[in-house]
Design a protein around this motif. Sequence first.
Motif, PDB file in Angstrom:
ATOM      1  N   PHE A 291       0.820  -1.202   0.000  1.00 53.12           N
ATOM      2  CA  PHE A 291       0.000   0.000   0.000  1.00 53.12           C
ATOM      3  C   PHE A 291       0.858   1.257   0.000  1.00 53.12           C
ATOM      4  CE2 PHE A 291      -3.798  -2.360   2.074  1.00 53.12           C
ATOM      5  CZ  PHE A 291      -4.049  -2.973   0.852  1.00 53.12           C
ATOM      6  N   GLY A 292       2.050   1.173   0.589  1.00 54.84           N
ATOM      7  CA  GLY A 292       2.970   2.303   0.504  1.00 54.84           C
ATOM      8  C   GLY A 292       3.343   2.595  -0.944  1.00 54.84           C
ATOM      9  N   LEU A 293       3.617   1.529  -1.703  1.00 56.15           N
ATOM     10  CA  LEU A 293       3.914   1.682  -3.141  1.00 56.15           C
ATOM     11  C   LEU A 293       2.687   2.183  -3.902  1.00 56.15           C
ATOM     12  CD1 LEU A 293       5.996  -1.534  -3.976  1.00 56.15           C
ATOM     13  CD2 LEU A 293       6.800   0.833  -4.031  1.00 56.15           C
ATOM     14  N   PHE A 294       1.548   1.595  -3.583  1.00 50.74           N
ATOM     15  CA  PHE A 294       0.298   1.912  -4.278  1.00 50.74           C
ATOM     16  C   PHE A 294      -0.046   3.395  -4.151  1.00 50.74           C
ATOM     17  CE2 PHE A 294      -4.453   2.072  -3.589  1.00 50.74           C
ATOM     18  CZ  PHE A 294      -4.811   1.957  -4.924  1.00 50.74           C
ATOM     19  N   PHE A 295      -0.080   3.894  -2.922  1.00 51.61           N
ATOM     20  CA  PHE A 295      -0.431   5.299  -2.722  1.00 51.61           C
ATOM     21  C   PHE A 295       0.712   6.227  -3.123  1.00 51.61           C
ATOM     22  CE2 PHE A 295      -3.440   3.291   0.304  1.00 51.61           C
ATOM     23  CZ  PHE A 295      -4.611   3.776  -0.260  1.00 51.61           C
ATOM     24  N   GLY A 296       1.946   5.762  -2.974  1.00 53.96           N
ATOM     25  CA  GLY A 296       3.073   6.565  -3.418  1.00 53.96           C
ATOM     26  C   GLY A 296       3.026   6.806  -4.914  1.00 53.96           C
ATOM     27  N   LEU A 297       2.719   5.756  -5.688  1.00 52.19           N
ATOM     28  CA  LEU A 297       2.598   5.900  -7.142  1.00 52.19           C
ATOM     29  C   LEU A 297       1.422   6.797  -7.507  1.00 52.19           C
ATOM     30  CD1 LEU A 297       3.350   2.265  -8.341  1.00 52.19           C
ATOM     31  CD2 LEU A 297       4.667   4.312  -8.892  1.00 52.19           C
ATOM     32  N   ALA A 298       0.335   6.672  -6.756  1.00 56.90           N
ATOM     33  CA  ALA A 298      -0.820   7.539  -7.010  1.00 56.90           C
ATOM     34  C   ALA A 298      -0.431   9.006  -6.792  1.00 56.90           C
ATOM     35  CB  ALA A 298      -1.977   7.156  -6.094  1.00 56.90           C
ATOM     36  N   GLY A 299       0.324   9.266  -5.735  1.00 56.01           N
ATOM     37  CA  GLY A 299       0.779  10.632  -5.472  1.00 56.01           C
ATOM     38  C   GLY A 299       1.725  11.150  -6.531  1.00 56.01           C
ATOM     39  N   ALA A 300       2.519  10.240  -7.117  1.00 57.17           N
ATOM     40  CA  ALA A 300       3.479  10.644  -8.147  1.00 57.17           C
ATOM     41  C   ALA A 300       2.787  11.127  -9.415  1.00 57.17           C
ATOM     42  CB  ALA A 300       4.421   9.486  -8.471  1.00 57.17           C
ATOM     43  N   HIS A 301       1.517  10.753  -9.612  1.00 58.67           N
ATOM     44  CA  HIS A 301       0.762  11.220 -10.775  1.00 58.67           C
ATOM     45  C   HIS A 301       0.386  12.697 -10.663  1.00 58.67           C
ATOM     46  CE1 HIS A 301       0.060   6.905 -11.686  1.00 58.67           C
ATOM     47  NE2 HIS A 301      -0.142   7.332 -12.911  1.00 58.67           N
ATOM     48  N   ILE A 302       0.463  13.241  -9.463  1.00 57.77           N
ATOM     49  CA  ILE A 302      -0.002  14.613  -9.258  1.00 57.77           C
ATOM     50  C   ILE A 302       0.871  15.607 -10.018  1.00 57.77           C
ATOM     51  CG2 ILE A 302      -0.365  16.440  -7.550  1.00 57.77           C
ATOM     52  CD1 ILE A 302      -0.993  14.272  -5.513  1.00 57.77           C
ATOM     53  N   ASP A 303       0.230  16.470 -10.768  1.00 60.69           N
ATOM     54  CA  ASP A 303       0.907  17.559 -11.477  1.00 60.69           C
ATOM     55  C   ASP A 303       0.490  18.856 -10.789  1.00 60.69           C
ATOM     56  OD1 ASP A 303       1.424  19.720 -13.296  1.00 60.69           O
ATOM     57  OD2 ASP A 303       1.666  18.239 -14.893  1.00 60.69           O
ATOM     58  N   ILE A 304       1.450  19.579 -10.243  1.00 59.26           N
ATOM     59  CA  ILE A 304       1.135  20.745  -9.412  1.00 59.26           C
ATOM     60  C   ILE A 304       0.357  21.806 -10.185  1.00 59.26           C
ATOM     61  CG2 ILE A 304       3.341  21.886  -9.874  1.00 59.26           C
ATOM     62  CD1 ILE A 304       1.279  21.915  -6.602  1.00 59.26           C
ATOM     63  N   ALA A 305       0.666  21.966 -11.482  1.00 60.83           N
ATOM     64  CA  ALA A 305      -0.053  22.969 -12.279  1.00 60.83           C
ATOM     65  C   ALA A 305      -1.514  22.559 -12.445  1.00 60.83           C
ATOM     66  CB  ALA A 305       0.610  23.128 -13.643  1.00 60.83           C
ATOM     67  N   ILE A 306      -1.735  21.277 -12.760  1.00 62.19           N
ATOM     68  CA  ILE A 306      -3.101  20.776 -12.925  1.00 62.19           C
ATOM     69  C   ILE A 306      -3.802  20.738 -11.571  1.00 62.19           C
ATOM     70  CG2 ILE A 306      -4.490  18.798 -13.672  1.00 62.19           C
ATOM     71  CD1 ILE A 306      -2.262  18.125 -15.641  1.00 62.19           C
ATOM     72  N   PHE A 307      -3.044  20.412 -10.521  1.00 62.17           N
ATOM     73  CA  PHE A 307      -3.615  20.350  -9.176  1.00 62.17           C
ATOM     74  C   PHE A 307      -4.233  21.699  -8.800  1.00 62.17           C
ATOM     75  CE2 PHE A 307      -3.321  19.897  -4.490  1.00 62.17           C
ATOM     76  CZ  PHE A 307      -3.959  18.669  -4.372  1.00 62.17           C
TER      77      PHE A 307
END
Length: 420
Positions: A291-307
């Motif tokens: 789950f650490g990998l799972f949520f870590g990868l999900a967080g890595a998708h975040i683009d600050i400009a789009i966020f």
Amino acid sequence: MITHCMLAVGILLIWSYFGGRAANALKLPRVCGYLLAGMLLGPSFANVLSCQLIDEDLLIVTEIALAIISYSIGGSLSLQALKRLKRHILWITCTQTIATFLLTTSILAFAMPFLTNLNGTEHGLFDTHFPLALIIGAISIATASGAILAVIAELKASGPFTTTLLAVVALSYGLTIIFFTLAGTINQFLLSSGTTSCFTMLGSSLAEIGISLALGLVSGFALMLMCRIVRRREALLMVILGALLCTGGLAKILDLSPLLANMALGATIANLETRHREYFLVLEQIEEPLFGLFFGLAGAHIDIAIFKSAGLLTMAIVVVRMCAKQLGTWGGALISQAPKTIEKYLGVALSPQAGWTVGLVILAREATILPDVFNILLNAVVGSVIISQLIGLPLVKYALIKAGETVGQKRPGRSATGPT
């Protein structure tokens, strides 16, 4: 920038661990720390992990984690336990699920042009806004069980309100997967050339759900037969993981739902296997790193400009979802004549959004077609998960205290809670 999978997994595991520790120190769920840790490693920040790794090479991690999550959800669907549930629990589960899905989908579908920059001629109601709203509506059903359990443990809460809260959360998980599958089928129809009729779409959707459940049932029987000769705990883990991956892989090959298939597998074990508890406890050995990998990868998708640009949509998801949960719970409580504390405070306690739903958004990438549409969807959902948990956890605490079920509180009498 790192492009090697093994090195990337190692760094992500260590970084997620420290992110989880930092979140716990701030009295936040570890999932928030995992998401933020992945975000810092992603292309939009430190650019440690490449887009190729995040989008393709490590997608298998998301699929394995969701296979385990859906299997665990199935494990909570014991028929014996369901028979013991009181009438109001089933009513509230149904009404808050339907209200959340319908209200979130309908409101966001028409508000989407005002909440995002998806308002050009290429982004119409039925090819962009409604498909996005359907996905958001489906995943909004799930409530963060881990975060709620942490608050319950902290307050040592127990009683009818707490029992109802946990039961509704568990049942909602299974309904989330079913509604997500339905949303995916409807989106395929909307995004097709329009040659498919509504009746064909409905038949296809029901067939997908039915065959997926049948595949999970068969896999469950196969797993029980294989485990008859398994003695060691480590070997049991190996066989269960193998069964989950085979079931999910076959479902994908047959264009079925891997989530529903593995949920049915878990339900089969929970209802027909005498030592079913062992079949689920054994997975705890690998859940934390996975789950650490799972949520870590999900967080890595975040683009600050789009966020930033998805900020309005993020807040809209949080507000609409919380209101829909409250309305749905209130309606179900009135119909079933639930205790007054449940009618007044249960909807508030369902505020935190489940973090694993971010993985469902990643699986829904094909239904969004355009990369800019998917990126806005993912960033908005990640933001809503984080914000809803920041806002929702104090609300869960407030609801439990108002229900009078924390340590040192006097339990409400019959006159305060109504008929049971």
